[in-house]
Design an enzyme around this catalytic site. Structure first.
Site, PDB file in Angstrom:
ATOM      1  N   LYS A  64       7.824 -12.583  -5.994  1.00  0.00           N
ATOM      2  CA  LYS A  64       6.687 -12.798  -5.088  1.00  0.00           C
ATOM      3  C   LYS A  64       5.480 -13.432  -5.790  1.00  0.00           C
ATOM      4  CE  LYS A  64       7.891  -9.429  -1.577  1.00  0.00           C
ATOM      5  NZ  LYS A  64       7.425  -8.347  -0.705  1.00  0.00           N
ATOM      6  N   THR A 119      11.647 -12.217  -2.154  1.00  0.00           N
ATOM      7  CA  THR A 119      11.544 -10.785  -2.395  1.00  0.00           C
ATOM      8  C   THR A 119      11.540 -10.518  -3.905  1.00  0.00           C
ATOM      9  OG1 THR A 119      12.399  -8.634  -1.709  1.00  0.00           O
ATOM     10  CG2 THR A 119      14.053 -10.346  -2.071  1.00  0.00           C
ATOM     11  N   GLY A 145      10.054   2.075   7.118  1.00  0.00           N
ATOM     12  CA  GLY A 145       9.658   0.667   7.167  1.00  0.00           C
ATOM     13  C   GLY A 145      10.609  -0.256   7.901  1.00  0.00           C
ATOM     14  N   SER A 155      17.932  -9.551   5.357  1.00  0.00           N
ATOM     15  CA  SER A 155      17.295 -10.724   5.972  1.00  0.00           C
ATOM     16  C   SER A 155      18.292 -11.680   6.637  1.00  0.00           C
ATOM     17  CB  SER A 155      16.440 -11.462   4.941  1.00  0.00           C
ATOM     18  OG  SER A 155      15.368 -10.648   4.564  1.00  0.00           O
ATOM     19  N   GLY A 214      -1.257   4.232  -2.834  1.00  0.00           N
ATOM     20  CA  GLY A 214      -0.741   3.161  -3.680  1.00  0.00           C
ATOM     21  C   GLY A 214      -1.681   1.975  -3.717  1.00  0.00           C
ATOM     22  N   GLY A 239       1.587  -4.101  -5.072  1.00  0.00           N
ATOM     23  CA  GLY A 239       1.764  -5.267  -4.205  1.00  0.00           C
ATOM     24  C   GLY A 239       1.841  -4.913  -2.730  1.00  0.00           C
ATOM     25  N   ALA A 240       2.566  -3.853  -2.401  1.00  0.00           N
ATOM     26  CA  ALA A 240       2.746  -3.486  -0.993  1.00  0.00           C
ATOM     27  C   ALA A 240       1.413  -3.094  -0.360  1.00  0.00           C
ATOM     28  CB  ALA A 240       3.751  -2.348  -0.869  1.00  0.00           C
ATOM     29  N   ARG A 289      -2.582   6.755  -8.215  1.00  0.00           N
ATOM     30  CA  ARG A 289      -2.453   7.513  -9.460  1.00  0.00           C
ATOM     31  C   ARG A 289      -3.372   6.919 -10.515  1.00  0.00           C
ATOM     32  NH1 ARG A 289       3.727   7.474 -11.129  1.00  0.00           N
ATOM     33  NH2 ARG A 289       3.099   5.330 -11.469  1.00  0.00           N
ATOM     34  N   THR A 290      -3.351   5.594 -10.647  1.00  0.00           N
ATOM     35  CA  THR A 290      -4.263   4.901 -11.556  1.00  0.00           C
ATOM     36  C   THR A 290      -5.466   4.487 -10.711  1.00  0.00           C
ATOM     37  OG1 THR A 290      -2.270   4.033 -12.599  1.00  0.00           O
ATOM     38  CG2 THR A 290      -4.357   3.061 -13.298  1.00  0.00           C
TER      39      THR A 290
HETATM   40  P1  ATR Z   1       5.090  -2.559  -4.996  1.00  0.00           P
HETATM   41  O1  ATR Z   1       5.191  -4.056  -5.098  1.00  0.00           O
HETATM   42  O2  ATR Z   1       6.281  -1.890  -4.363  1.00  0.00           O
HETATM   43  O3  ATR Z   1       3.810  -2.103  -4.394  1.00  0.00           O
HETATM   44  P2  ATR Z   1       4.052  -2.027  -7.627  1.00  0.00           P
HETATM   45  O4  ATR Z   1       3.152  -3.201  -7.490  1.00  0.00           O
HETATM   46  O5  ATR Z   1       4.786  -1.804  -8.904  1.00  0.00           O
HETATM   47  O6  ATR Z   1       5.174  -2.031  -6.510  1.00  0.00           O
HETATM   48  O7  ATR Z   1       3.190  -0.728  -7.278  1.00  0.00           O
HETATM   49  C1  ATR Z   1       3.746   0.543  -7.245  1.00  0.00           C
HETATM   50  C2  ATR Z   1       2.697   1.514  -6.706  1.00  0.00           C
HETATM   51  O8  ATR Z   1       3.317   2.808  -6.537  1.00  0.00           O
HETATM   52  C3  ATR Z   1       1.507   1.747  -7.622  1.00  0.00           C
HETATM   53  O9  ATR Z   1       0.379   1.985  -6.827  1.00  0.00           O
HETATM   54  C4  ATR Z   1       1.925   2.996  -8.401  1.00  0.00           C
HETATM   55  O10 ATR Z   1       0.853   3.743  -8.922  1.00  0.00           O
HETATM   56  P3  ATR Z   1       0.203   3.317 -10.360  1.00  0.00           P
HETATM   57  O11 ATR Z   1      -0.615   2.096 -10.096  1.00  0.00           O
HETATM   58  O12 ATR Z   1      -0.615   4.470 -10.745  1.00  0.00           O
HETATM   59  O13 ATR Z   1       1.360   3.058 -11.259  1.00  0.00           O
HETATM   60  C5  ATR Z   1       2.582   3.776  -7.282  1.00  0.00           C
HETATM   61  N1  ATR Z   1       3.518   4.818  -7.726  1.00  0.00           N
HETATM   62  C6  ATR Z   1       4.765   4.649  -8.224  1.00  0.00           C
HETATM   63  N2  ATR Z   1       5.356   5.831  -8.466  1.00  0.00           N
HETATM   64  C7  ATR Z   1       4.467   6.797  -8.088  1.00  0.00           C
HETATM   65  C8  ATR Z   1       4.487   8.234  -8.067  1.00  0.00           C
HETATM   66  N3  ATR Z   1       5.540   8.926  -8.482  1.00  0.00           N
HETATM   67  N4  ATR Z   1       3.387   8.865  -7.597  1.00  0.00           N
HETATM   68  C9  ATR Z   1       2.303   8.181  -7.180  1.00  0.00           C
HETATM   69  N5  ATR Z   1       2.229   6.825  -7.154  1.00  0.00           N
HETATM   70  C10 ATR Z   1       3.292   6.150  -7.612  1.00  0.00           C
END
Ligand code: ATR
Length: 273
Positions: A66, A62, A239, A17, A127, A130-131, A152-153
């Protein structure tokens, strides 16, 4: 008087940044300095207050602050509210105004820099962290034909889709349910690439002519981008454009001048190999 800005995070050594905002300030002849601050975990409010007292005008925020920045704000934009997180603050007297430009920066990179309109497209978002949250409203503003969130969840994807339902055609599904479906644009908004992991996305989700976009920056050909490449996708992006575009949004918000992003993106681009 020279105006003072900073990015705060922990760790912060890797941040681009100050370089980006320094180049913007030089190009637009703004009298400002932009530094980086290693925030103390659990002390965000105090660190932010110290920066304001010292004359700070605005901050980028960052990881992992956040959510703290969200809590400390006195005003939050709709985008920051939807994201539940803040990546830019503006200080104006007693006001602490919060924004989240990550999603709008991403959308601008895709539509302007990569020339890929999202309107009418089938969009897949991997995903629900947060992103992904930050990207939802800016994506839906572009009026895609559909926006599918997978995670995944699954519960988290379903909750996000429900929250955003009033803003457009958004739904959630499990990775396994993607078999047999195709998308024009696929965004990897998981944090899997940070650990060189591959989200369990079927290789057949990419429609002919699709764009595969990795939100992580500077990781080269991540497992997700490699999967897309092996599936025949020719449009691959990471990105870097998102990073520079969100910075440009913050810069314009603070300074009232929009800097050119092309030369800065070019300078920061790391080849996808
Ligand atoms: P960020 O702020 O970077 O988005 P986060 O809020 O911790 O970080 O979210 C991480 C995301 O990546 C989540 O959607 C997570 O899935 P879960 O909600 O099931 O945990 C996803 N993620 C991380 N590692 C992963 C993997 N190996 N395969 C699939 N999804 C993954």
């Amino acid at each position: 008087m020279t105006d003072v800005y900073a990015v705060i995070g922990n760790p912060i050594g890797h941040t681009k940044s100050p370089l980006i905002h320094g180049l913007f300030a030089e190009a637009t002849q703004q009298d400002m300095v932009y530094s980086s601050i290693e925030g103390r975990i659990g002390q965000f409010a105090a660190d932010m207050a110290a920066f304001r007292t010292a004359g700070g005008r605005g901050m980028n925020v960052t990881a992992p602050f956040k959510l703290d920045a969200f809590a400390c704000a006195t005003e939050r934009s709709p985008r920051a509210q939807m994201a539940g997180a803040v990546n830019a603050l503006k200080f104006d007297g007693d006001r602490v105004i919060a924004e989240n430009f990550d999603g709008v920066g991403l959308t601008r990179d895709v539509t302007h820099n990569l020339g890929c309109a999202l309107q009418g497209k089938r969009v897949l978002l991997l995903g629900a962290g947060g992103a992904a949250r930050g990207a939802l409203l800016p994506f839906l503003e572009q009026q895609p034909a559909s926006l599918v969130i997978t995670n995944r969840t699954l519960d988290k994807a379903e909750a996000l889709a429900k929250e955003a339902a009033a803003h457009g055609p958004v739904s959630a599904c499990a990775y396994a349910e993607l078999v047999g479906q195709q998308f024009d644009v696929v965004f990897n908004a998981t944090s899997a690439s940070l650990r060189a992991e591959l989200p369990p996305v079927p290789a057949a989700v990419f429609a002919p002519g699709a764009l595969a976009y990795e939100l992580a920056y500077g990781k080269g050909l991540t497992p997700f981008l490699r999967l897309a490449q092996q599936a025949g996708v020719s449009q691959l992006a990471d990105g870097v454009g998102m990073l520079v575009e969100q910075a440009a949004e913050a810069f314009a918000w603070w300074r009232g001048v929009r800097p050119q992003t092309g030369p800065v993106i070019e300078r920061l681009t790391v080849p996808l190999v």
